[in-house]
Design an enzyme around this catalytic site. Structure first.
Site: not given
Ligand code: G3H
Ligand code: 13P
Ligand code: ZN
Length: 314
Positions: A83, A262, A50, A283
């Site tokens: 993403d 997570r 992301s 670790r």
């Molecule tokens: O779609 C959301 C994903 O969980 C990525 O989340 O933007 O906090 O990395 P983030």
């Molecule tokens: P979740 O928050 O359900 O894991 O979805 C992740 C997601 O869609 C990332 O693009």
């Molecule tokens: Zn998503």
């Protein structure tokens, strides 16, 4: 083998009734946990990054970690996917950085604007042999950078619009809003998915791969550990895994999972800290977290029915 795109994966997934897991990576331990599960289960894999991950870890570190994963697993097809790309420029940068798949998320724009920006990304990406995922309809919930909507039902993907969108943009796969949302609080009462949206699109466009975002299940094991060891997630609720298994028999070919990674990592770290308050060696708490991720991903690969499918996707 080098990184691959998702074309062959989606072709086989659609044909044989499974989906490829798309797991978000933010650091080495998360990536290693995922990779060791994949290597044991021989499943195709999408590692997704992301904008937040790029800001946190930097692209060069993440790329180096993924390069090692690819090098050490020549029998596993691995795609590197952006993403929720938010702009044409971000997507272009990722194409230039060697991603084999990018998502342009124009779902918060108007239909026409979403088409315009998606088309622009498709033109650039396809010219560089990179595939594109777009999104139509809006997911609920809020998760850091990715903002959703409150009235989920009003923002589900319209199947007729989906056909027009796909035809006018030439996009390779489409993320659909079917009632899921990002994060650990997906439903207030009973989980409910609009499976009919998938069925309708599948009828209108047989063979076309769809993507399910917000697909974490918020596993009881990790939710309970987090709550037991000082966390506060009593109302967390995810997508039931049997609903995911049903969806992947249909046109869903990619299932996005981040929250479950997570929570696995957090649960184990909390457990170590609670049971060994004197522990200060990273670790000793990141290691158990990585192991929990591995076990969780192995389980998910069976939920998605993609265990053992690596070879046919090569
Ligand atoms: O779609 C959301 C994903 O969980 C990525 O989340 O933007 O906090 O990395 P983030
Ligand atoms: P979740 O928050 O359900 O894991 O979805 C992740 C997601 O869609 C990332 O693009
Ligand atoms: Zn998503």
């Amino acid at each position: 083998m080098a990184l691959v795109d998702t074309k062959k994966m989606f072709e086989m997934a659609y044909k044989n009734g499974y989906a490829v897991g798309a797991f978000n990576v933010n650091n080495m331990e998360i990536t290693q946990g995922i990779i060791s599960a994949i290597a044991e289960e021989k499943a195709p894999l999408i590692l997704q990054i992301s904008r937040g991950a790029r800001e946190y870890a930097s692209m060069s570190y993440l790329r180096a970690i993924i390069d090692v994963a690819v090098e050490e697993n020549p029998d596993i097809p691995i795609a590197m996917h952006l993403d929720h790309g938010d702009t044409y420029e971000t997507c272009k940068q990722c194409v230039d950085d060697g991603f084999t798949s990018v998502m342009i998320d124009g779902s918060h724009h108007s239909f026409e604007e979403n088409i315009k920006i998606t088309k622009q990304v498709v033109e650039y990406a396809h010219a560089h042999k990179v595939v594109v995922e777009a999104e139509l309809g809006q997911l609920g919930g809020i998760e850091e950078d990715v903002v959703g909507v409150d009235d989920v039902a009003a923002h589900l993907t319209d199947p007729d619009q989906a056909v027009e969108f796909i035809e006018r943009t030439g996009v390779d796969s489409l993320a659909v809003a079917i009632g899921t949302s990002h994060g650990a609080y997906k439903f207030k009462t009973e989980p409910k998915l609009a499976i009919d949206v998938i069925e309708k699109i599948q009828k209108l466009m047989p063979g076309y791969p769809l993507v399910m975002h917000g697909s974490s299940s918020v596993l009881k094991e990790f939710k309970d550990l987090i709550n037991k060891y000082g966390g506060q997630m009593p109302d967390a609720m995810g997508v039931p895994e049997d609903a995911i298994t049903e969806a992947v028999k249909m046109a869903i070919c990619k299932v996005n999972i981040d929250t479950d990674l997570r929570m696995a990592l957090t649960a184990k770290i909390r457990q170590v800290f609670a049971e060994k308050p004197g522990e200060f060696d990273p670790r000793k708490y990141l290691g158990p977290g990585r192991e929990a991720i591995k076990a969780m991903v192995k389980h998910k690969l069976h939920v998605l029915n993609c265990a053992g499918k690596a070879a046919e996707c090569l």
